[in-house]
Design a protein around this motif. Structure first.
Motif, PDB file in Angstrom:
ATOM      1  N   VAL A  50       0.830  -1.209   0.000  1.00 35.01           N
ATOM      2  CA  VAL A  50       0.000   0.000   0.000  1.00 35.01           C
ATOM      3  C   VAL A  50       0.866   1.261   0.000  1.00 35.01           C
ATOM      4  CG1 VAL A  50      -1.664   1.358   1.358  1.00 35.01           C
ATOM      5  CG2 VAL A  50      -1.988  -1.107   1.066  1.00 35.01           C
ATOM      6  N   LEU A  51       1.925   1.265   0.784  1.00 38.02           N
ATOM      7  CA  LEU A  51       2.789   2.445   0.879  1.00 38.02           C
ATOM      8  C   LEU A  51       3.642   2.647  -0.368  1.00 38.02           C
ATOM      9  CD1 LEU A  51       3.923   2.105   4.584  1.00 38.02           C
ATOM     10  CD2 LEU A  51       2.942   4.162   3.604  1.00 38.02           C
ATOM     11  N   GLY A  52       3.977   1.559  -1.042  1.00 38.72           N
ATOM     12  CA  GLY A  52       4.877   1.676  -2.185  1.00 38.72           C
ATOM     13  C   GLY A  52       6.326   1.697  -1.740  1.00 38.72           C
ATOM     14  N   LYS A  53       7.215   1.822  -2.706  1.00 32.92           N
ATOM     15  CA  LYS A  53       8.644   1.718  -2.419  1.00 32.92           C
ATOM     16  C   LYS A  53       9.204   3.004  -1.811  1.00 32.92           C
ATOM     17  CE  LYS A  53       9.057  -1.347  -6.416  1.00 32.92           C
ATOM     18  NZ  LYS A  53       9.565  -1.487  -7.792  1.00 32.92           N
ATOM     19  N   ARG A  54      10.297   2.854  -1.102  1.00 32.13           N
ATOM     20  CA  ARG A  54      11.014   4.023  -0.598  1.00 32.13           C
ATOM     21  C   ARG A  54      11.517   4.885  -1.755  1.00 32.13           C
ATOM     22  NH1 ARG A  54      15.142   0.603   3.000  1.00 32.13           N
ATOM     23  NH2 ARG A  54      14.518  -0.908   1.404  1.00 32.13           N
ATOM     24  N   GLU A  55      11.656   6.190  -1.519  1.00 35.48           N
ATOM     25  CA  GLU A  55      12.212   7.079  -2.537  1.00 35.48           C
ATOM     26  C   GLU A  55      13.630   6.619  -2.884  1.00 35.48           C
ATOM     27  OE1 GLU A  55      10.739   9.427  -4.179  1.00 35.48           O
ATOM     28  OE2 GLU A  55       8.863   9.384  -3.054  1.00 35.48           O
ATOM     29  N   GLY A  56      13.863   6.388  -4.159  1.00 39.74           N
ATOM     30  CA  GLY A  56      15.199   5.977  -4.607  1.00 39.74           C
ATOM     31  C   GLY A  56      15.444   4.487  -4.523  1.00 39.74           C
ATOM     32  N   TYR A  57      14.402   3.711  -4.193  1.00 38.15           N
ATOM     33  CA  TYR A  57      14.574   2.258  -4.081  1.00 38.15           C
ATOM     34  C   TYR A  57      15.034   1.676  -5.417  1.00 38.15           C
ATOM     35  CZ  TYR A  57      13.474  -2.676  -3.145  1.00 38.15           C
ATOM     36  OH  TYR A  57      13.557  -4.037  -2.972  1.00 38.15           O
ATOM     37  N   GLY A  58      16.128   0.936  -5.373  1.00 36.15           N
ATOM     38  CA  GLY A  58      16.658   0.325  -6.594  1.00 36.15           C
ATOM     39  C   GLY A  58      17.756   1.131  -7.239  1.00 36.15           C
ATOM     40  N   THR A  59      17.873   2.426  -6.883  1.00 31.27           N
ATOM     41  CA  THR A  59      18.932   3.272  -7.454  1.00 31.27           C
ATOM     42  C   THR A  59      19.838   3.859  -6.377  1.00 31.27           C
ATOM     43  OG1 THR A  59      17.400   5.156  -7.444  1.00 31.27           O
ATOM     44  CG2 THR A  59      17.567   3.885  -9.483  1.00 31.27           C
ATOM     45  N   THR A  60      19.250   4.180  -5.208  1.00 32.17           N
ATOM     46  CA  THR A  60      20.036   4.747  -4.102  1.00 32.17           C
ATOM     47  C   THR A  60      20.607   3.632  -3.236  1.00 32.17           C
ATOM     48  OG1 THR A  60      18.543   6.651  -4.065  1.00 32.17           O
ATOM     49  CG2 THR A  60      19.916   6.311  -2.110  1.00 32.17           C
ATOM     50  N   ASN A  61      21.795   3.842  -2.705  1.00 30.50           N
ATOM     51  CA  ASN A  61      22.391   2.866  -1.786  1.00 30.50           C
ATOM     52  C   ASN A  61      21.604   2.856  -0.467  1.00 30.50           C
ATOM     53  OD1 ASN A  61      24.019   1.151  -0.337  1.00 30.50           O
ATOM     54  ND2 ASN A  61      25.666   2.630  -0.035  1.00 30.50           N
ATOM     55  N   MET A  62      21.014   1.738  -0.132  1.00 30.59           N
ATOM     56  CA  MET A  62      20.227   1.622   1.092  1.00 30.59           C
ATOM     57  C   MET A  62      20.809   0.566   2.026  1.00 30.59           C
ATOM     58  SD  MET A  62      16.324   2.125  -0.266  1.00 30.59           S
ATOM     59  CE  MET A  62      15.851   3.679  -1.046  1.00 30.59           C
ATOM     60  N   ALA A  63      22.127   0.415   1.985  1.00 31.40           N
ATOM     61  CA  ALA A  63      22.802  -0.576   2.822  1.00 31.40           C
ATOM     62  C   ALA A  63      22.641  -0.224   4.302  1.00 31.40           C
ATOM     63  CB  ALA A  63      24.280  -0.630   2.467  1.00 31.40           C
ATOM     64  N   TYR A  82      15.745 -17.412   3.235  1.00 32.55           N
ATOM     65  CA  TYR A  82      16.774 -16.773   2.404  1.00 32.55           C
ATOM     66  C   TYR A  82      16.231 -16.526   0.996  1.00 32.55           C
ATOM     67  CZ  TYR A  82      20.751 -16.290  -0.750  1.00 32.55           C
ATOM     68  OH  TYR A  82      21.592 -15.850  -1.739  1.00 32.55           O
ATOM     69  N   LEU A  83      15.627 -17.553   0.421  1.00 33.26           N
ATOM     70  CA  LEU A  83      15.076 -17.415  -0.935  1.00 33.26           C
ATOM     71  C   LEU A  83      13.948 -16.385  -0.964  1.00 33.26           C
ATOM     72  CD1 LEU A  83      15.002 -21.191  -1.946  1.00 33.26           C
ATOM     73  CD2 LEU A  83      16.616 -19.434  -2.743  1.00 33.26           C
ATOM     74  N   SER A  84      13.145 -16.357   0.106  1.00 33.01           N
ATOM     75  CA  SER A  84      12.032 -15.412   0.173  1.00 33.01           C
ATOM     76  C   SER A  84      12.518 -13.976   0.302  1.00 33.01           C
ATOM     77  CB  SER A  84      11.144 -15.764   1.364  1.00 33.01           C
ATOM     78  OG  SER A  84      10.234 -14.725   1.630  1.00 33.01           O
ATOM     79  N   ALA A  85      13.449 -13.753   1.223  1.00 30.48           N
ATOM     80  CA  ALA A  85      13.900 -12.390   1.509  1.00 30.48           C
ATOM     81  C   ALA A  85      14.784 -11.828   0.396  1.00 30.48           C
ATOM     82  CB  ALA A  85      14.653 -12.364   2.841  1.00 30.48           C
ATOM     83  N   VAL A  86      15.550 -12.700  -0.241  1.00 29.36           N
ATOM     84  CA  VAL A  86      16.521 -12.217  -1.228  1.00 29.36           C
ATOM     85  C   VAL A  86      16.007 -12.364  -2.657  1.00 29.36           C
ATOM     86  CG1 VAL A  86      18.862 -12.516  -2.134  1.00 29.36           C
ATOM     87  CG2 VAL A  86      18.428 -12.708   0.329  1.00 29.36           C
ATOM     88  N   LYS A  87      15.429 -13.503  -2.983  1.00 27.39           N
ATOM     89  CA  LYS A  87      15.035 -13.772  -4.366  1.00 27.39           C
ATOM     90  C   LYS A  87      13.589 -13.378  -4.660  1.00 27.39           C
ATOM     91  CE  LYS A  87      19.085 -15.442  -5.266  1.00 27.39           C
ATOM     92  NZ  LYS A  87      20.021 -14.627  -6.077  1.00 27.39           N
ATOM     93  N   LEU A  88      12.644 -13.851  -3.803  1.00 29.04           N
ATOM     94  CA  LEU A  88      11.232 -13.584  -4.053  1.00 29.04           C
ATOM     95  C   LEU A  88      10.937 -12.085  -4.035  1.00 29.04           C
ATOM     96  CD1 LEU A  88       8.327 -14.727  -4.394  1.00 29.04           C
ATOM     97  CD2 LEU A  88       8.128 -14.658  -1.895  1.00 29.04           C
ATOM     98  N   LYS A  89      11.495 -11.376  -3.058  1.00 30.75           N
ATOM     99  CA  LYS A  89      11.243  -9.943  -2.932  1.00 30.75           C
ATOM    100  C   LYS A  89      11.651  -9.199  -4.203  1.00 30.75           C
ATOM    101  CE  LYS A  89      13.852  -7.379  -0.120  1.00 30.75           C
ATOM    102  NZ  LYS A  89      14.330  -6.723   1.120  1.00 30.75           N
ATOM    103  N   HIS A  90      12.820  -9.530  -4.734  1.00 32.15           N
ATOM    104  CA  HIS A  90      13.281  -8.844  -5.946  1.00 32.15           C
ATOM    105  C   HIS A  90      12.486  -9.277  -7.171  1.00 32.15           C
ATOM    106  CE1 HIS A  90      16.442  -6.802  -3.860  1.00 32.15           C
ATOM    107  NE2 HIS A  90      16.999  -7.929  -3.438  1.00 32.15           N
ATOM    108  N   ALA A  91      12.115 -10.546  -7.203  1.00 34.84           N
ATOM    109  CA  ALA A  91      11.335 -11.038  -8.347  1.00 34.84           C
ATOM    110  C   ALA A  91       9.953 -10.382  -8.400  1.00 34.84           C
ATOM    111  CB  ALA A  91      11.192 -12.551  -8.260  1.00 34.84           C
ATOM    112  N   MET A  92       9.356 -10.182  -7.214  1.00 30.55           N
ATOM    113  CA  MET A  92       8.003  -9.604  -7.155  1.00 30.55           C
ATOM    114  C   MET A  92       8.020  -8.076  -7.154  1.00 30.55           C
ATOM    115  SD  MET A  92       6.149 -12.294  -7.190  1.00 30.55           S
ATOM    116  CE  MET A  92       4.512 -11.733  -6.728  1.00 30.55           C
ATOM    117  N   GLY A  93       9.158  -7.486  -6.792  1.00 29.07           N
ATOM    118  CA  GLY A  93       9.313  -6.040  -6.909  1.00 29.07           C
ATOM    119  C   GLY A  93       8.744  -5.205  -5.777  1.00 29.07           C
ATOM    120  N   TYR A  94       8.392  -5.819  -4.642  1.00 32.30           N
ATOM    121  CA  TYR A  94       7.891  -5.015  -3.521  1.00 32.30           C
ATOM    122  C   TYR A  94       9.045  -4.639  -2.589  1.00 32.30           C
ATOM    123  CZ  TYR A  94       7.819  -9.638  -1.223  1.00 32.30           C
ATOM    124  OH  TYR A  94       8.160 -10.881  -0.734  1.00 32.30           O
ATOM    125  N   ASP A  95       8.858  -3.570  -1.828  1.00 30.41           N
ATOM    126  CA  ASP A  95       9.912  -3.065  -0.938  1.00 30.41           C
ATOM    127  C   ASP A  95       9.554  -3.367   0.519  1.00 30.41           C
ATOM    128  OD1 ASP A  95      11.982  -1.756   0.289  1.00 30.41           O
ATOM    129  OD2 ASP A  95      11.274   0.272  -0.171  1.00 30.41           O
TER     130      ASP A  95
END
Length: 393
Positions: A176-189, A291-304
């Motif tokens: 519902v909230l959507g991604k953080r500003e800069g998600y995917g381009t800004t360093n969020m380490a 591990y697969l859920s947090a690292v792979k599924l999240k990126h595959a589905m595109g939610y933040d």
């Protein structure tokens, strides 16, 4: 029980506060820690006023769904009142306080999904409503004599009530909230993984109060739950670490502590129903799947899902709840003889549907009242200064 209660409170403050606080960017560390601390205070007051009665008193004709109002403000409870006389002869004040610490950490876990992008005013309204509308009924269904308990759903210490509940709510919030500003381009380490390791370690230690304490007695089953918790956590931490080592070529600090938390989550519903070998397999499976859920599924589905509230708690809770139906051992707990995968899947499905729908409705109510996100400029500056007027130098 007093010791277990203090340990579970320690899981939120300072455990979860540091675990989450270290994983965000420096400009949001105070806001993130503030969320855990403020939720602790808010839930304490609401639990005393209404939550305990809704979860654990007799709801009369509605008892399958929700408790009643007879114990609002702890009315009628005295120093001589016992919880479950003849079964768990502990003071009801202690039982309420123990359950309060569960009610505190559950909404605090949700905050990991929307870290760095929710207004503080929205957080307070959302969490207050969520506790009473979502958490209290689910706790009643499973532990207060509601319909999931009578259907034979097993949840020793909170796989459905705490982790699936919080994880699914977190996923809905993230969508519902959507991604953080800069998600995917800004360093969020993460800005300080040392904080996160300290937080994860406090969670691990506190979890013995969570799981072993849920036996409500100092006996052999509490001891089994304690050993099961340790074995599953260590196995999951190693499983995540080795999975990451194979895939990403390096075993990370963030990985091993995330794996440990995944193991803690998954063994929670199973801790008082499986034997240590079962707990070992729960941990290995949870470590790899989360591990697969947090690292792979999240990126595959595109939610933040900022700090993997759904990836670790939601998925780990589902894995643990289902495996409880498969691995429950009657030699550990006589209730295990009634366990089945179908019953556990029913409990998981009901919790997911109720939590998702109710959380969505609450979010839109809060959005209409005060809005959900700070402005783009405020988010970019950081929530520490824009929400709280403070910064870490």
């Amino acid at each position: 029980m007093l010791t277990s209660t203090a340990l579970v409170l320690m899981m939120t403050i300072p455990g979860l506060a540091l675990f989450y606080g270290g994983m965000v960017r420096k400009k949001n560390v105070l806001a993130t820690i503030m969320q855990s601390f403020a939720i602790t205070c808010l839930v304490t007051v609401l639990w005393f006023m209404f939550g305990y009665s809704l979860a654990f008193s007799d709801g009369g004709g509605m008892n399958k769904i929700i408790g009643g109002a007879s114990k609002f403000f702890h009315h009628g409870i005295t120093t001589s009142s016992l919880w479950a006389p003849g079964v768990a002869n502990i003071p009801e004040f202690v039982f309420s306080m123990f359950q309060m610490t569960f009610a505190i950490i559950t909404p605090a876990l949700i905050a990991g999904a929307f870290a760095e992008r929710l207004k503080f005013s929205a957080l307070l309204i959302f969490m207050g409503l969520w506790l009473l509308v979502v958490y209290a009924p689910v706790a009643h269904w499973v532990w207060g004599g509601g319909f999931l308990a009578t259907a034979g759903v097993l949840d020793f210490a909170g796989g459905t009530v705490v982790h699936i509940n919080a994880g699914v709510a977190g996923l809905v919030c993230a969508l519902v909230l959507g991604k953080r500003e800069g998600y995917g381009t800004t360093n969020m380490a993460p800005h300080n993984l040392v904080y996160s390791v300290i937080g994860a370690s406090l969670l691990w230690v506190g979890w013995f109060g969570f799981n072993a304490g849920s036996e409500l007695a100092a006996d052999g089953l509490a001891g089994a739950a304690m050993l099961n918790t340790q074995v599953a956590t260590a196995a999951a931490a190693l499983a995540w670490m080795f999975a990451e080592w194979i895939v990403a070529k390096k075993p990370s600090v963030l990985g091993i502590i995330s794996g440990a938390v995944a193991g803690l989550v998954a063994v929670t519903p199973a801790s008082g129903f499986v034997n240590p070998t079962g707990a070992f397999f729960v941990g290995i499976i949870a470590g790899v799947v989360c591990y697969l859920s947090a690292v792979k599924l999240k990126h595959a589905m595109g939610y933040d899902d900022s700090l993997d509230a759904f990836g670790v708690h939601g998925v780990g809770g589902i894995v643990g709840a289902l495996l409880t139906g498969v691995l429950a051992d009657p030699a550990i707990n006589s209730l295990s003889s009634g366990a089945s995968l179908a019953k556990q899947a029913y409990g998981v499905a009901v919790t997911i549907v109720w939590t998702a729908v109710a959380t969505l409705v609450i979010l839109y109510i809060v959005k209409a009242l005060v809005g959900l996100r700070p402005s783009t400029q405020e988010e970019v500056e950081g929530l520490d200064v824009t929400q709280h007027g403070e910064v870490v130098p």
